[in-house]
Design a protein around this motif. Structure first.
Motif, PDB file in Angstrom:
ATOM      1  N   ALA A   1       0.840  -1.198   0.000  1.00 46.70           N
ATOM      2  CA  ALA A   1       0.000   0.000   0.000  1.00 46.70           C
ATOM      3  C   ALA A   1       0.873   1.245   0.000  1.00 46.70           C
ATOM      4  O   ALA A   1       1.984   1.250   0.533  1.00 46.70           O
ATOM      5  N   ASN A   2       0.372   2.283  -0.596  1.00 46.69           N
ATOM      6  CA  ASN A   2       1.090   3.550  -0.704  1.00 46.69           C
ATOM      7  C   ASN A   2       0.310   4.643   0.006  1.00 46.69           C
ATOM      8  O   ASN A   2      -0.905   4.530   0.171  1.00 46.69           O
ATOM      9  N   ALA A   3       1.007   5.712   0.380  1.00 52.61           N
ATOM     10  CA  ALA A   3       0.341   6.770   1.142  1.00 52.61           C
ATOM     11  C   ALA A   3       0.891   8.141   0.768  1.00 52.61           C
ATOM     12  O   ALA A   3       2.036   8.280   0.346  1.00 52.61           O
ATOM     13  N   ILE A   4       0.040   9.130   0.957  1.00 53.10           N
ATOM     14  CA  ILE A   4       0.373  10.542   0.776  1.00 53.10           C
ATOM     15  C   ILE A   4       0.315  11.189   2.155  1.00 53.10           C
ATOM     16  O   ILE A   4      -0.638  10.955   2.904  1.00 53.10           O
ATOM     17  N   TYR A   5       1.325  11.972   2.491  1.00 50.42           N
ATOM     18  CA  TYR A   5       1.340  12.695   3.766  1.00 50.42           C
ATOM     19  C   TYR A   5       1.703  14.148   3.515  1.00 50.42           C
ATOM     20  O   TYR A   5       2.604  14.427   2.713  1.00 50.42           O
ATOM     21  N   HIS A   6       1.008  15.052   4.184  1.00 56.47           N
ATOM     22  CA  HIS A   6       1.342  16.481   4.148  1.00 56.47           C
ATOM     23  C   HIS A   6       1.126  17.051   5.543  1.00 56.47           C
ATOM     24  O   HIS A   6       0.136  16.714   6.203  1.00 56.47           O
ATOM     25  N   ASN A   7       2.037  17.900   5.973  1.00 58.84           N
ATOM     26  CA  ASN A   7       1.899  18.613   7.240  1.00 58.84           C
ATOM     27  C   ASN A   7       1.823  20.100   6.942  1.00 58.84           C
ATOM     28  O   ASN A   7       2.625  20.617   6.158  1.00 58.84           O
ATOM     29  N   VAL A   8       0.858  20.784   7.577  1.00 56.26           N
ATOM     30  CA  VAL A   8       0.631  22.201   7.306  1.00 56.26           C
ATOM     31  C   VAL A   8       0.381  22.926   8.625  1.00 56.26           C
ATOM     32  O   VAL A   8      -0.455  22.492   9.413  1.00 56.26           O
ATOM     33  N   LEU A   9       1.081  24.024   8.836  1.00 56.63           N
ATOM     34  CA  LEU A   9       0.804  24.887   9.982  1.00 56.63           C
ATOM     35  C   LEU A   9      -0.273  25.877   9.570  1.00 56.63           C
ATOM     36  O   LEU A   9      -0.119  26.598   8.573  1.00 56.63           O
ATOM     37  N   ILE A  10      -1.374  25.900  10.303  1.00 56.32           N
ATOM     38  CA  ILE A  10      -2.470  26.829  10.034  1.00 56.32           C
ATOM     39  C   ILE A  10      -2.611  27.722  11.259  1.00 56.32           C
ATOM     40  O   ILE A  10      -2.785  27.228  12.377  1.00 56.32           O
ATOM     41  N   GLU A  11      -2.517  29.010  11.050  1.00 52.71           N
ATOM     42  CA  GLU A  11      -2.496  29.956  12.158  1.00 52.71           C
ATOM     43  C   GLU A  11      -3.899  30.312  12.650  1.00 52.71           C
ATOM     44  O   GLU A  11      -4.310  31.472  12.635  1.00 52.71           O
ATOM     45  N   LYS A  12      -4.613  29.286  13.080  1.00 56.22           N
ATOM     46  CA  LYS A  12      -5.926  29.393  13.718  1.00 56.22           C
ATOM     47  C   LYS A  12      -6.019  28.257  14.732  1.00 56.22           C
ATOM     48  O   LYS A  12      -5.259  27.292  14.676  1.00 56.22           O
ATOM     49  N   ASN A  13      -6.984  28.342  15.633  1.00 54.18           N
ATOM     50  CA  ASN A  13      -7.088  27.318  16.668  1.00 54.18           C
ATOM     51  C   ASN A  13      -7.632  26.004  16.087  1.00 54.18           C
ATOM     52  O   ASN A  13      -8.254  25.994  15.019  1.00 54.18           O
ATOM     53  N   PRO A  14      -7.385  24.879  16.788  1.00 54.49           N
ATOM     54  CA  PRO A  14      -7.798  23.572  16.267  1.00 54.49           C
ATOM     55  C   PRO A  14      -9.292  23.448  15.968  1.00 54.49           C
ATOM     56  O   PRO A  14      -9.669  22.742  15.033  1.00 54.49           O
ATOM     57  N   HIS A  15     -10.149  24.105  16.722  1.00 50.03           N
ATOM     58  CA  HIS A  15     -11.588  23.989  16.452  1.00 50.03           C
ATOM     59  C   HIS A  15     -11.967  24.668  15.140  1.00 50.03           C
ATOM     60  O   HIS A  15     -12.832  24.164  14.411  1.00 50.03           O
ATOM     61  N   GLU A  16     -11.331  25.785  14.803  1.00 53.46           N
ATOM     62  CA  GLU A  16     -11.604  26.436  13.513  1.00 53.46           C
ATOM     63  C   GLU A  16     -11.111  25.571  12.356  1.00 53.46           C
ATOM     64  O   GLU A  16     -11.784  25.454  11.329  1.00 53.46           O
ATOM     65  N   VAL A  17      -9.947  24.954  12.527  1.00 55.40           N
ATOM     66  CA  VAL A  17      -9.412  24.078  11.483  1.00 55.40           C
ATOM     67  C   VAL A  17     -10.293  22.827  11.355  1.00 55.40           C
ATOM     68  O   VAL A  17     -10.626  22.404  10.246  1.00 55.40           O
ATOM     69  N   TYR A  18     -10.703  22.271  12.477  1.00 52.53           N
ATOM     70  CA  TYR A  18     -11.576  21.096  12.467  1.00 52.53           C
ATOM     71  C   TYR A  18     -12.874  21.399  11.706  1.00 52.53           C
ATOM     72  O   TYR A  18     -13.317  20.596  10.879  1.00 52.53           O
ATOM     73  N   ASP A  19     -13.467  22.544  11.971  1.00 51.69           N
ATOM     74  CA  ASP A  19     -14.694  22.915  11.257  1.00 51.69           C
ATOM     75  C   ASP A  19     -14.449  22.984   9.751  1.00 51.69           C
ATOM     76  O   ASP A  19     -15.285  22.552   8.959  1.00 51.69           O
TER      77      ASP A  19
END
Length: 142
Positions: free
Chosen positions: A2-20
């Motif tokens: 199996a193969n996978a794609i991974y990306h990490n991104v810093l988003i300058e907002k709180n986790p609940h805003e990103v989750y939404d």
């Protein structure tokens, strides 16, 4: 294998805003699909509509508000059907560290490589949407 794609991104907002932004259809349509429907609860089905030809479905396999949401594709195309994707969120002094994965690809074919590129572009759109309220018109998204 199996193969996978991974990306990490810093988003300058709180986790609940990103989750939404990654779990609420009213936000998802501002950076990914043309139309979307679904609820962020385990076992619920999301409909990601890109066109009549690309009208895909995924089931929520795991979620916790403000922390993560993971999906198992159920109806899509041959390469995407066996896959799972998700967003894990970590609080950071500057906002939220989003760890994205899209795994269980059957092979590293051209579609896999194109999708890896598209996810990078789309996640940049997610970052711009959450941080700056920038909405890229659907027709201009990769």
């Amino acid at each position: 294998m199996a193969n996978a794609i991974y990306h990490n991104v810093l988003i300058e907002k709180n986790p609940h805003e990103v989750y939404d932004a990654v779990s609420q259809p009213k936000h998802l349509v501002n950076w990914w699909p043309l139309k979307c429907d679904g609820l962020p609860h385990i076992g619920e089905t999301y409909n990601y509509n890109f066109t009549d030809e690309y009208n895909w479905f995924a089931k929520v396999s795991s979620c916790k508000a403000g922390e993560h949401i993971h999906f198992k594709m159920t109806i899509s195309d041959t390469d995407w059907d066996p896959t799972t994707f998700g967003y894990d969120l970590e609080p950071n002094e500057k906002g939220t560290y989003l760890r994205f994965f899209h795994k269980d690809w059957p092979e590293q074919n051209d579609h896999f490589k194109h999708s890896a590129y598209c996810w990078a572009i789309l996640l940049k759109g997610l970052k711009d949407y959450v941080e700056k309220d920038i909405v890229i018109p659907f027709e201009e998204r990769s």
